[in-house]
Design an enzyme around this catalytic site. Structure first.
Site, PDB file in Angstrom:
ATOM      1  N   TYR A 196      -2.239  -0.149  10.383  1.00  0.00           N
ATOM      2  CA  TYR A 196      -2.143  -0.632   9.006  1.00  0.00           C
ATOM      3  C   TYR A 196      -0.825  -0.198   8.372  1.00  0.00           C
ATOM      4  CZ  TYR A 196      -3.459  -1.316   4.088  1.00  0.00           C
ATOM      5  OH  TYR A 196      -3.496  -1.703   2.771  1.00  0.00           O
ATOM      6  N   SER A 247       0.832  -1.194   0.000  1.00  0.00           N
ATOM      7  CA  SER A 247       0.000   0.000   0.000  1.00  0.00           C
ATOM      8  C   SER A 247       0.872   1.250   0.000  1.00  0.00           C
ATOM      9  CB  SER A 247      -0.898   0.006   1.254  1.00  0.00           C
ATOM     10  OG  SER A 247      -1.509   1.263   1.436  1.00  0.00           O
TER      11      SER A 247
END
Length: 236
Positions: free
Chosen positions: A150, A137
């Site tokens: 995250y 990501s």
């Protein structure tokens, strides 16, 4: 290519994993793993029994990963391409994020990918061919609010794969990271999708970009190391 490659996709039951499987199903033998059996079976039926095999797998469990890997190798042979796609995401302010939430992110997003990579690496090194592709990501390299758990897990994954790439490139093994921006999957709440989906990347477009990389998995003289894929209008 004269023979069909064997691709193992974790987190294949929905979103990016399912989109990747659909792109690869016509040209590869695809092993589908995830925690939920039903969507995996449905996807396998869609792809066809000669192209897809289901091995339920929780990447947070050493035993589950070992069992799944054993079953897929027995069915389709050694893994040519591993796609580390399984992941979780919970978004909250750092002060309200529990230690168990941090631990869960690290266990799945970082250590889950490590577990699967460790299973396929010995045979890839022995055969001097293979690819480990991690669906990472942009949060691994960009700061976002309410995203510490995250982001930490994804940044850890990026550090791991960068180090791994350095170690195994001389063995003919390619280690690739796709750093993907906001994509319209169920990682987002229904409210976020309703408000922002027009600004997000579609899973099928990310899968097309990944396919372009994967088709070069055994190229003898070049490799793609990292690719950043962002929405046209930028991060949310």
């Amino acid at each position: 290519m004269s023979e069909r490659m064997h691709v193992w996709i974790t987190g294949a039951g929905s979103g990016l994993g399912a989109a990747l499987a659909r792109q690869l199903g016509s040209s590869a033998m695809v092993s589908l793993s995830g925690r939920r059996q039903e969507p995996l079976e449905e996807l396998a039926r869609e792809l066809g029994s000669g192209s897809a095999f289901v091995a339920r797998c929780d990447v947070a469990s050493d035993d589950s990963v070992a069992e799944a890997h054993g079953r897929i190798v027995e069915t389709f042979g050694p893994v040519d391409v591993l796609i580390n796609n399984a992941g979780i995401a919970m978004f909250s302010p750092a002060a309200q994020t529990s230690m168990s939430d941090y631990a869960d992110h690290l266990e799945v997003n970082l250590l889950g990918a490590v577990r699967c990579s460790q299973r396929v690496l010995p045979e890839m090194i022995r055969r001097r061919r293979g690819m480990i592709l991690s669906m990472n990501s942009v949060a691994s390299v960009t700061a976002f609010e309410n995203c510490t758990a995250y982001a930490a897990s994804k940044a850890g994954l990026l550090a791991y794969t960068r180090g791994l790439r350095k170690e195994v490139r001389q063995h003919g093994v390619k280690v690739v990271d796709l750093l993907v921006g906001a994509t319209a999957t169920d990682i987002w709440s229904a409210a976020m999708l309703e408000e922002h989906q027009h600004r997000m990347i579609s899973p099928s477009d990310v899968a097309l970009a990944a396919l372009d990389v994967i088709l070069r998995y055994d190229h003898p003289t070049m490799m793609i190391e990292e690719m950043i894929i962002r929405p046209q209008l930028g991060d949310l």
